[in-house]
Design a protein around this motif. Structure first.
Motif, PDB file in Angstrom:
ATOM      1  N   MET A  55       0.844  -1.209   0.000  1.00 14.94           N
ATOM      2  CA  MET A  55       0.000   0.000   0.000  1.00 14.94           C
ATOM      3  C   MET A  55       0.876   1.255   0.000  1.00 14.94           C
ATOM      4  O   MET A  55       1.838   1.342   0.741  1.00 14.94           O
ATOM      5  N   THR A  56       0.520   2.202  -0.811  1.00 11.91           N
ATOM      6  CA  THR A  56       1.346   3.406  -0.875  1.00 11.91           C
ATOM      7  C   THR A  56       0.928   4.398   0.208  1.00 11.91           C
ATOM      8  O   THR A  56      -0.197   4.390   0.663  1.00 11.91           O
ATOM      9  N   GLN A  57       1.860   5.204   0.585  1.00 10.49           N
ATOM     10  CA  GLN A  57       1.569   6.250   1.579  1.00 10.49           C
ATOM     11  C   GLN A  57       0.723   7.337   0.926  1.00 10.49           C
ATOM     12  O   GLN A  57       1.011   7.789  -0.169  1.00 10.49           O
ATOM     13  N   THR A  58      -0.346   7.689   1.618  1.00  9.36           N
ATOM     14  CA  THR A  58      -1.205   8.737   1.091  1.00  9.36           C
ATOM     15  C   THR A  58      -1.085   9.958   1.985  1.00  9.36           C
ATOM     16  O   THR A  58      -1.150   9.851   3.190  1.00  9.36           O
ATOM     17  N   THR A  67      -6.050  18.401   5.024  1.00 11.90           N
ATOM     18  CA  THR A  67      -7.286  19.020   5.515  1.00 11.90           C
ATOM     19  C   THR A  67      -7.275  20.482   5.115  1.00 11.90           C
ATOM     20  O   THR A  67      -7.454  21.367   5.931  1.00 11.90           O
ATOM     21  N   TYR A 114      -2.128  13.037   4.016  1.00 12.06           N
ATOM     22  CA  TYR A 114      -3.349  13.458   4.671  1.00 12.06           C
ATOM     23  C   TYR A 114      -3.495  14.964   4.500  1.00 12.06           C
ATOM     24  O   TYR A 114      -2.587  15.729   4.797  1.00 12.06           O
ATOM     25  N   TYR A 164     -15.282  28.937   6.639  1.00  4.66           N
ATOM     26  CA  TYR A 164     -16.413  28.959   7.583  1.00  4.66           C
ATOM     27  C   TYR A 164     -15.980  29.032   9.032  1.00  4.66           C
ATOM     28  O   TYR A 164     -16.650  29.631   9.866  1.00  4.66           O
ATOM     29  N   LYS A 165     -14.852  28.416   9.335  1.00  8.87           N
ATOM     30  CA  LYS A 165     -14.446  28.346  10.736  1.00  8.87           C
ATOM     31  C   LYS A 165     -14.181  29.741  11.285  1.00  8.87           C
ATOM     32  O   LYS A 165     -14.654  30.101  12.370  1.00  8.87           O
ATOM     33  N   ARG A 205     -20.444  27.082   5.567  1.00  5.99           N
ATOM     34  CA  ARG A 205     -21.276  26.168   6.349  1.00  5.99           C
ATOM     35  C   ARG A 205     -21.488  26.669   7.783  1.00  5.99           C
ATOM     36  O   ARG A 205     -20.726  27.489   8.274  1.00  5.99           O
ATOM     37  N   TYR A 206     -22.496  26.062   8.402  1.00  5.05           N
ATOM     38  CA  TYR A 206     -22.696  26.139   9.863  1.00  5.05           C
ATOM     39  C   TYR A 206     -22.993  27.540  10.391  1.00  5.05           C
ATOM     40  O   TYR A 206     -22.760  27.813  11.555  1.00  5.05           O
ATOM     41  N   ASN A 266     -24.259  24.618   3.890  1.00  2.94           N
ATOM     42  CA  ASN A 266     -24.927  23.506   4.576  1.00  2.94           C
ATOM     43  C   ASN A 266     -25.008  23.718   6.078  1.00  2.94           C
ATOM     44  O   ASN A 266     -24.180  24.387   6.681  1.00  2.94           O
ATOM     45  N   ASP A 267     -26.019  23.053   6.676  1.00  7.90           N
ATOM     46  CA  ASP A 267     -26.220  23.071   8.126  1.00  7.90           C
ATOM     47  C   ASP A 267     -26.362  24.482   8.685  1.00  7.90           C
ATOM     48  O   ASP A 267     -25.910  24.774   9.794  1.00  7.90           O
TER      49      ASP A 267
END
Lengths: 274, 503
Positions: A1-4, A8, A6, A37-38, A64-65, A85-86
């Motif tokens: 499996m290859t390293q993906t 955000t 991460y 949004y944050k 959002r939110y 959304n939300d």
């Protein structure tokens, strides 16, 4: 499996910066242009915590939110643009007015407050909503009003001015859904989709116009709204019309149907305890 | 015609020579087995072998026996299969049962053995040497930053990314069980015990009763598809928030708490009217994808000031890929519930036939997250029939950070696994809302027994760690080299990442 790797990162085009906030008289104006949004919601919560009662959020573009988890009955928030959304999820008191359209999840698990959308809204509105009012001017999508529920003085009410799609009021356990079918861009299509009120075991759905039995869940009883029903419904429609700038007389021109569940315990006989 | 073809499963035998005729058995039985006419007279057909009457009989004159009634031998058509058909022919209903899967599936934990140090690497004596069971639940940073503590030592740097972790004094927490499915006294017992143990209890999908507010720092509040009792106040009280997608005893289906169990108190905590069924839809209707899950995770974070948010799923075929998605969606922990997990009510066909063993799920999820370089992003909680401290150690060695115990904690409170929670008549006062039964559990007594159980298991885990020659439970996590398999096939060993004994 290859390293993906991460990641955000926010959607390209949004920036992790505090929005510009200015005070105009008693209105706190927040410019949300390209703000993630944050940071936007931090600014909204910060303004409310600081005592702001009237907020105007400009250039909203899918953030959002907005209003999520916000409390305070005397807080009023204007949203200019398209709310993401939300919107007002878990909200407990404030009034939020959207001058534009809203996306999915308006009033999700909402406790109290008022949401007025002067446009269309997306899917899954008012999921698990327990109190407050949501007034949508135009059309809504699928799964609207799923599992709305009432508890003592908390009775959620949602009025939709346009059409709705499938699964309107599915699993409904309490409160009131009203569908007018007036301000729609889909006038050639049915007022509401299929599976209307399927699994419904509480609450009331009022439909302005007609639905066919095949559109409804097997748990749903259809009756013409009585005078007593209209006496209950009319003040709500009057409030909606005032909020949306419509004429109550126009709304009342067409008779309403009242949909209620046959049983509060639709599955009471389904099981054989071992 | 007879009302039922099903004969009693148990026979209640009373030695009337010893019987005091005191009637305590009549009073203790929640299922109304006994009537009294000068002496107690049992109706065998109602007995569920919960041993409440046996335990409380002052004369020790009651015994419960399996009905030896012979069925013509047939390995294919077990007596249980025959009874199920008769019951369904009588009722036309979905067979409803409770607790965990009792079928004789292979128990993988019982085919795994742990290592110990001999000669070349000294073992550690946990009675006299430090042995750390403390662990942290939540997302860990990619790298650790430290700074000087101005005492010549080091400490974690501010903003090192550990602030959103929950400190646990032992890697054992209590599983979600809702108020409604269990009594308030059970909830209080769990909350008090969790607080004393420095660990966590979990509300399940039934809201948080006001009596539990003093313990809220040791409570995970759950958000499930029915959204019962979920309000901003509820979210803000919990130490962490858990989105329940599924549970091991009934993967893929929702829950129906029958109206009979919704009394005034349950109704106020769930925030629904008394007497109506509390129906949890099978899916969350605002989650149809990993993207939707991410949206809910961040909605709950937004609403709660960025508390840790975990996601509970049943262990199913594709669990590794699903868990990867959950972690990428931003969950602080993934709660895996194996197919032997208990429940307060579930269709028998679901309980007995759906899901995969927790041992497999832990191993494949841990491996997948490692392969993808995201194992640090979320903790793994494993549950679904953790029966002993050995299971705790093996689960952690397979890759779990923390285990959760539900059935075992109820057994500490008196549960005899009679699988009758769904009747609402629990004689032990656990899975009932009848006041005359719920008062049988004194929360103080319950908390003490739970604390005793977790202390005992924690000591045993320390002993195991000592034998393994490691001085912290976090050193055992995912250390599958310290496990060997006995009697597992090659493919299962490969999936578990465990060598057979002798290799």
């Amino acid at each position: 499996m290859t390293q993906t790797k991460y990641a955000t990162q926010p959607i390209e085009g949004y920036r992790h910066v505090a929005p510009e906030v200015r005070v105009e008289g008693d209105v706190t104006v927040i410019d949300s242009n390209a703000v993630y949004y944050k940071e936007l919601n931090e600014a909204i919560r910060g303004a409310v915590a600081g005592g702001a009662k009237h907020l105007r959020i400009e250039n909203v573009n899918g953030q959002r939110y907005i209003g999520t988890g916000l409390a305070g009955e005397d807080v009023r928030i204007e949203v200019h643009g398209t709310a993401g959304n939300d919107l007002t999820m878990l909200m407990d008191g404030p009034t939020v007015e959207v001058f534009g359209n809203a996306q999915d999840g308006v009033g999700n698990t909402m406790n109290a407050g008022r949401v007025i959308v002067h446009g269309d809204a997306g899917d899954v509105l008012g999921y698990g909503m327990r109190g407050g009012r949501v007034y949508i001017k135009g059309d809504v999508g699928y799964r609207v009003g799923i599992h709305m529920k009432a508890y003592e003085s908390l009775v959620p009410i949602m009025v939709i001015g346009g059409n709705a799609r499938d699964f309107f009021g599915e699993y409904m356990a309490g409160g009131m859904l009203v569908l007018l079918g007036m301000n729609t861009q889909f006038a050639d299509q049915p007022l509401v989709g299929s599976f209307l009120g399927s699994g419904m075991h509480g609450g009331t759905i009022y439909i302005r116009g007609t639905v066919e039995a095949w559109q409804c869940g097997k748990e749903v009883g259809i009756a013409e709204a009585t005078e007593a029903d209209m006496a209950e419904l009319t003040p709500i429609l009057a409030d909606y019309c005032e909020a949306q700038g419509m004429e109550l007389a126009d709304v009342l021109k067409v008779p309403f149907l009242k949909l209620t569940p046959f049983s509060h315990r639709p599955y009471g006989k389904l099981y054989a305890p071992m | 015609m007879p009302t039922s073809l099903i004969q009693p499963e148990f026979l209640v035998k009373i030695d009337y020579d010893k019987c005091h005729k005191c009637g305590r058995c009549v009073q203790q039985c929640g299922w109304g087995v006994y009537s009294f006419n000068e002496r107690p007279i049992p109706d065998d057909s109602k007995c569920r072998a919960c041993h409440r009457c046996v335990t409380y009989c002052p004369a020790h004159c009651i015994s419960i026996e399996k009905n030896p009634l012979a069925y013509r031998d047939n390995d294919n058509w077990s007596s249980d299969a025959r009874k199920a058909i008769w019951r369904q022919a009588e009722t036309g209903g979905v067979l409803l049962t409770s607790m965990g899967n009792p079928k004789p599936y292979q128990r993988i934990f019982d085919h795994l053995v742990l290592d110990a140090c001999q000669v070349t690497n000294p073992s550690i004596d946990p009675l006299r040497e430090p042995m750390e069971l403390r662990t942290y639940l939540g997302s860990k940073p990619d790298s650790v930053q430290v700074e000087s503590d101005s005492n010549g030592g080091f400490k974690l740097a501010e903003g090192a990314g550990m602030h959103n972790n929950i400190k646990l004094d032992t890697p054992i927490i209590f599983s979600p069980m809702s108020y409604g499915s269990v009594s308030l006294n059970v909830h209080k017992s769990l909350a008090m015990a969790a607080t004393r143990l420095g660990t966590l209890m979990n509300t399940g999908e039934g809201g948080l009763h006001a009596d539990l507010y003093p313990y809220q720092d040791n409570v995970i509040v759950q958000v499930a598809s029915g959204r019962f009792g979920v309000s901003p106040d509820y979210l803000n009280r919990g130490a962490a928030i858990e989105i329940k997608i599924g549970q091991g005893a009934k993967p893929g289906i929702g829950g129906h708490l029958p109206g009979e169990k919704i009394n005034k108190e349950v109704s106020s905590t769930r925030m629904i009217p008394q007497g109506t069924d509390a129906i949890s839809p099978a899916p969350h209707h605002d989650i149809y994808s990993i993207e939707d899950l991410r949206q809910l995770i961040y909605a709950l974070k937004e609403a709660s000031g960025y508390k840790p948010v975990g996601v509970k799923i049943a262990a199913v075929h594709n669990v590794a890929a699903i868990a990867s998605g959950i972690v990428r969606a931003g969950a602080d922990y993934v709660y895996l519930d194996g197919f032997k997990a208990g429940t307060g009510a579930t269709p028998q066909v679901i309980r007995d036939n759906i899901g995969i063993p927790i041992e497999i799920a832990i191993a494949v999820v841990d491996q997948r997250l490692r392969d993808e370089g995201i194992r640090n992003k979320a903790s793994i909680i494993a549950a679904g029939s953790i029966r002993s401290s050995a299971d705790v150690a093996k689960a952690i060695a397979l890759g779990a950070d923390v285990v959760a115990i539900g059935s075992a904690s109820l057994m500490a409170l008196g549960c005899h696994l009679c699988q009758s929670c769904h009747t609402g008549c629990c004689s032990w006062g656990i899975t009932t809302q009848k006041p005359e039964l719920t008062r049988r559990i004194d929360p103080e007594w319950g908390a003490e027994r739970l604390v005793n159980l977790v202390h005992a298991w924690s000591h045993e885990v320390q002993e195991i760690l000592g034998a393994l020659g490691v001085n912290a439970v976090e050193s055992l996590r995912g250390s599958r080299e310290r496990l060997r398999a006995i009697g597992l096939d090659e493919q299962t060993c490969k999936i578990l990442g465990v060598k057979p004994a002798g290799m």
